[in-house]
Design a protein around this motif. Structure first.
Motif, PDB file in Angstrom:
ATOM      1  N   LEU A 128       0.832  -1.204   0.000  1.00  0.00           N
ATOM      2  CA  LEU A 128       0.000   0.000   0.000  1.00  0.00           C
ATOM      3  C   LEU A 128       0.869   1.257   0.000  1.00  0.00           C
ATOM      4  O   LEU A 128       0.603   2.212  -0.757  1.00  0.00           O
ATOM      5  N   LEU A 129       1.917   1.270   0.817  1.00  0.00           N
ATOM      6  CA  LEU A 129       2.789   2.446   0.887  1.00  0.00           C
ATOM      7  C   LEU A 129       3.487   2.716  -0.443  1.00  0.00           C
ATOM      8  O   LEU A 129       3.555   3.865  -0.900  1.00  0.00           O
ATOM      9  N   THR A 130       4.021   1.689  -1.085  1.00  0.00           N
ATOM     10  CA  THR A 130       4.752   1.919  -2.331  1.00  0.00           C
ATOM     11  C   THR A 130       3.806   2.236  -3.495  1.00  0.00           C
ATOM     12  O   THR A 130       4.170   2.994  -4.393  1.00  0.00           O
ATOM     13  N   LEU A 131       2.619   1.667  -3.493  1.00  0.00           N
ATOM     14  CA  LEU A 131       1.650   2.035  -4.524  1.00  0.00           C
ATOM     15  C   LEU A 131       1.276   3.506  -4.425  1.00  0.00           C
ATOM     16  O   LEU A 131       1.206   4.222  -5.438  1.00  0.00           O
ATOM     17  N   LEU A 132       1.044   3.983  -3.206  1.00  0.00           N
ATOM     18  CA  LEU A 132       0.719   5.396  -3.009  1.00  0.00           C
ATOM     19  C   LEU A 132       1.911   6.289  -3.360  1.00  0.00           C
ATOM     20  O   LEU A 132       1.744   7.361  -3.952  1.00  0.00           O
ATOM     21  N   ALA A 133       3.119   5.847  -2.998  1.00  0.00           N
ATOM     22  CA  ALA A 133       4.310   6.635  -3.310  1.00  0.00           C
ATOM     23  C   ALA A 133       4.529   6.716  -4.816  1.00  0.00           C
ATOM     24  O   ALA A 133       4.877   7.784  -5.352  1.00  0.00           O
ATOM     25  N   ASP A 134       4.335   5.614  -5.520  1.00  0.00           N
ATOM     26  CA  ASP A 134       4.506   5.619  -6.974  1.00  0.00           C
ATOM     27  C   ASP A 134       3.449   6.494  -7.641  1.00  0.00           C
ATOM     28  O   ASP A 134       3.736   7.220  -8.602  1.00  0.00           O
ATOM     29  N   LEU A 135       2.220   6.444  -7.143  1.00  0.00           N
ATOM     30  CA  LEU A 135       1.156   7.294  -7.670  1.00  0.00           C
ATOM     31  C   LEU A 135       1.505   8.767  -7.473  1.00  0.00           C
ATOM     32  O   LEU A 135       1.346   9.589  -8.389  1.00  0.00           O
ATOM     33  N   ALA A 136       1.994   9.112  -6.287  1.00  0.00           N
ATOM     34  CA  ALA A 136       2.400  10.497  -6.024  1.00  0.00           C
ATOM     35  C   ALA A 136       3.561  10.914  -6.918  1.00  0.00           C
ATOM     36  O   ALA A 136       3.601  12.048  -7.424  1.00  0.00           O
ATOM     37  N   ALA A 137       4.522  10.012  -7.118  1.00  0.00           N
ATOM     38  CA  ALA A 137       5.677  10.321  -7.964  1.00  0.00           C
ATOM     39  C   ALA A 137       5.258  10.636  -9.393  1.00  0.00           C
ATOM     40  O   ALA A 137       5.850  11.499 -10.059  1.00  0.00           O
ATOM     41  N   ARG A 138       4.222   9.961  -9.873  1.00  0.00           N
ATOM     42  CA  ARG A 138       3.756  10.187 -11.237  1.00  0.00           C
ATOM     43  C   ARG A 138       2.901  11.438 -11.380  1.00  0.00           C
ATOM     44  O   ARG A 138       2.952  12.118 -12.402  1.00  0.00           O
ATOM     45  N   GLU A 139       2.098  11.733 -10.352  1.00  0.00           N
ATOM     46  CA  GLU A 139       1.060  12.748 -10.516  1.00  0.00           C
ATOM     47  C   GLU A 139       1.414  14.125  -9.958  1.00  0.00           C
ATOM     48  O   GLU A 139       0.846  15.122 -10.399  1.00  0.00           O
ATOM     49  N   LEU A 140       2.309  14.215  -8.977  1.00  0.00           N
ATOM     50  CA  LEU A 140       2.545  15.502  -8.311  1.00  0.00           C
ATOM     51  C   LEU A 140       3.064  16.575  -9.259  1.00  0.00           C
ATOM     52  O   LEU A 140       2.641  17.741  -9.183  1.00  0.00           O
ATOM     53  N   LEU A 141       3.986  16.224 -10.144  1.00  0.00           N
ATOM     54  CA  LEU A 141       4.569  17.198 -11.070  1.00  0.00           C
ATOM     55  C   LEU A 141       4.295  16.818 -12.524  1.00  0.00           C
ATOM     56  O   LEU A 141       5.093  17.099 -13.408  1.00  0.00           O
ATOM     57  N   TYR A 142       3.164  16.156 -12.765  1.00  0.00           N
ATOM     58  CA  TYR A 142       2.833  15.703 -14.118  1.00  0.00           C
ATOM     59  C   TYR A 142       2.907  16.877 -15.100  1.00  0.00           C
ATOM     60  O   TYR A 142       2.442  17.973 -14.790  1.00  0.00           O
ATOM     61  N   PRO A 143       3.524  16.697 -16.286  1.00  0.00           N
ATOM     62  CA  PRO A 143       3.987  15.449 -16.904  1.00  0.00           C
ATOM     63  C   PRO A 143       5.387  14.995 -16.480  1.00  0.00           C
ATOM     64  O   PRO A 143       5.841  13.952 -16.922  1.00  0.00           O
ATOM     65  N   ALA A 144       6.074  15.783 -15.650  1.00  0.00           N
ATOM     66  CA  ALA A 144       7.355  15.306 -15.130  1.00  0.00           C
ATOM     67  C   ALA A 144       7.101  14.229 -14.080  1.00  0.00           C
ATOM     68  O   ALA A 144       5.992  14.097 -13.562  1.00  0.00           O
ATOM     69  N   GLU A 145       8.135  13.470 -13.778  1.00  0.00           N
ATOM     70  CA  GLU A 145       7.990  12.375 -12.817  1.00  0.00           C
ATOM     71  C   GLU A 145       9.100  12.434 -11.779  1.00  0.00           C
ATOM     72  O   GLU A 145      10.268  12.626 -12.118  1.00  0.00           O
ATOM     73  N   LEU A 146       8.715  12.294 -10.527  1.00  0.00           N
ATOM     74  CA  LEU A 146       9.683  12.268  -9.437  1.00  0.00           C
ATOM     75  C   LEU A 146      10.168  10.842  -9.191  1.00  0.00           C
ATOM     76  O   LEU A 146       9.422   9.889  -9.424  1.00  0.00           O
ATOM     77  N   PRO A 147      11.386  10.669  -8.699  1.00  0.00           N
ATOM     78  CA  PRO A 147      11.811   9.332  -8.264  1.00  0.00           C
ATOM     79  C   PRO A 147      10.979   8.889  -7.059  1.00  0.00           C
ATOM     80  O   PRO A 147      10.680   9.694  -6.165  1.00  0.00           O
ATOM     81  N   VAL A 148      10.623   7.623  -7.017  1.00  0.00           N
ATOM     82  CA  VAL A 148       9.821   7.109  -5.909  1.00  0.00           C
ATOM     83  C   VAL A 148      10.586   7.216  -4.598  1.00  0.00           C
ATOM     84  O   VAL A 148      10.003   7.486  -3.539  1.00  0.00           O
ATOM     85  N   GLY A 149      11.909   7.022  -4.651  1.00  0.00           N
ATOM     86  CA  GLY A 149      12.710   7.120  -3.442  1.00  0.00           C
ATOM     87  C   GLY A 149      12.631   8.487  -2.787  1.00  0.00           C
ATOM     88  O   GLY A 149      12.751   8.604  -1.561  1.00  0.00           O
ATOM     89  N   VAL A 150      12.420   9.535  -3.589  1.00  0.00           N
ATOM     90  CA  VAL A 150      12.267  10.878  -3.031  1.00  0.00           C
ATOM     91  C   VAL A 150      10.976  10.961  -2.220  1.00  0.00           C
ATOM     92  O   VAL A 150      10.946  11.529  -1.121  1.00  0.00           O
ATOM     93  N   ILE A 151       9.903  10.387  -2.735  1.00  0.00           N
ATOM     94  CA  ILE A 151       8.615  10.421  -2.038  1.00  0.00           C
ATOM     95  C   ILE A 151       8.695   9.645  -0.723  1.00  0.00           C
ATOM     96  O   ILE A 151       8.259  10.129   0.325  1.00  0.00           O
ATOM     97  N   THR A 152       9.252   8.437  -0.768  1.00  0.00           N
ATOM     98  CA  THR A 152       9.318   7.641   0.470  1.00  0.00           C
ATOM     99  C   THR A 152      10.256   8.283   1.490  1.00  0.00           C
ATOM    100  O   THR A 152      10.017   8.198   2.694  1.00  0.00           O
ATOM    101  N   SER A 153      11.303   8.951   1.027  1.00  0.00           N
ATOM    102  CA  SER A 153      12.205   9.627   1.960  1.00  0.00           C
ATOM    103  C   SER A 153      11.553  10.860   2.571  1.00  0.00           C
ATOM    104  O   SER A 153      11.763  11.166   3.753  1.00  0.00           O
ATOM    105  N   LEU A 154      10.774  11.583   1.778  1.00  0.00           N
ATOM    106  CA  LEU A 154      10.069  12.754   2.301  1.00  0.00           C
ATOM    107  C   LEU A 154       9.087  12.359   3.403  1.00  0.00           C
ATOM    108  O   LEU A 154       8.870  13.116   4.364  1.00  0.00           O
ATOM    109  N   ALA A 155       8.498  11.190   3.275  1.00  0.00           N
ATOM    110  CA  ALA A 155       7.594  10.698   4.315  1.00  0.00           C
ATOM    111  C   ALA A 155       8.357   9.992   5.430  1.00  0.00           C
ATOM    112  O   ALA A 155       8.026  10.139   6.614  1.00  0.00           O
TER     113      ALA A 155
END
Length: 323
Positions: free
Chosen positions: A279-306
């Motif tokens: 659940l955590l990684t699915l949400l992190a990957d979703l955030a990585a794709r959508e937060l700066l769309y059309p650019a994409e953040l690394p998933v590791g950045v999202i999990t580290s921020l949390a």
């Protein structure tokens, strides 16, 4: 909350997150029609969905399950709530070994084997340096191993050409973007195998919370069972790093959240951890794709921020207790 209720809740939320992650973004309605082959669906959209988006989502869920289960097992084995693959050097060792294998252009399977070896070597080194199992010693040993692996990685990366430098740097930051069908199903099968194998260690890990001697008198071979637990945790972390890069703090957050909801019964936690991690990684990957769309953040950045504030919260709230 009872374990049964939480299991149903986690399964439902993980399934919903999987479905949303599969369809999210532009043309969600077209993806929905393509997914279920509804009348008038776009055949190309369906092919792209199955070939690109589905492997990515499966990889994200499997990686989260592996990291959460590995984190819980390591915490139980070392009697330390703050132990986590990224914090105690396991991911760093895996990343260094995998990067060396990638630089040598080894095939995918060999890269995964190298990452497992690097993760296991780092874990054994940290456990040797922290023989007293004190929290501060374990974390400091992990910091030292991470620093060493990070320095060697920087030295390696500095020798790479520009194109390879960009791809390796993005990989190290964690991403599921490059997942293909073979990688996704490999991670999924490994997640099932490792979680089942670690669940079989549940009674041993529960007995271990009273100390090695108590586990021995309960009929367990502490040396053998402990070695199996360490090897499985290193395998889980190493393969995730080799396939997806550095996705940190999942193995810290998922076990702690579950402990607050259900208590400290290890066999129960081992059953719930894969769902919580997925659940955590699915949400992190979703955030990585959508937060700066059309650019994409690394998933590791999202999990580290949390995860980094979560880690600081644990440090300031209380002294770590046994797993």
């Amino acid at each position: 909350m009872s374990a049964r209720t939480l299991l149903i809740l986690l399964a439902s939320l993980t399934g919903l997150a999987f479905f949303i992650s599969l369809l999210a973004g532009e043309h969600a309605a077209a993806r929905l029609a393509a997914l279920f082959a509804l009348p008038g669906h776009d055949a190309l959209e369906r092919e792209l969905l199955l070939a690109l988006r589905l492997p990515r989502v499966v990889s994200a869920a499997a990686a989260g399950a592996l990291l959460a289960t590995a984190g819980l097992a390591i915490q139980a084995r070392f009697h330390n709530d703050l132990a986590e693959p990224g914090l105690i050097g396991i991911s760093g060792g895996a990343a260094l070994a995998a990067a060396l294998a990638l630089a040598a252009r080894w095939p995918t399977l060999a890269v995964s084997i190298a990452a497992f070896g690097g993760a296991l070597a780092a874990l054994l080194l940290v456990s040797h340096l922290a023989r007293d199992r004190a929290t501060a010693t374990l974390i400091l040993a992990g910091v030292a191993v991470n620093a060493l692996c990070g320095s060697l990685l920087t030295l390696l990366i500095s020798t790479l050409p520009d194109g390879a430098l960009r791809s390796v740097t993005f990989w190290l930051m964690g991403s599921f973007a490059g997942s293909d069908g073979r990688q996704a199903w490999l991670l999924a099968l490994l997640a099932i195998a490792v979680t089942v194998a670690l669940q079989r260690q549940g009674r041993f890990l529960q007995a271990l919370q009273l100390g090695d001697r108590a586990a021995f008198y309960s009929g367990f071979n502490v040396g053998r069972n402990g070695a199996v637990t360490i090897a499985l945790a290193a395998l889980a972390a190493g393969v995730v790093v080799s396939q997806c890069g550095m996705v940190g703090f999942v193995g810290l957050m998922a076990p702690h959240i579950l402990r607050r909801l259900t208590g400290l019964h290890l066999p129960t936690l081992l059953k719930l951890a894969p769902l919580a991690g997925a659940l955590l990684t699915l949400l992190a990957d979703l955030a990585a794709r959508e937060l700066l769309y059309p650019a994409e953040l690394p998933v590791g950045v999202i999990t580290s921020l949390a995860g980094a504030p979560f880690f600081l919260y644990l440090l300031t709230r209380k002294r770590p207790s046994h797993a």
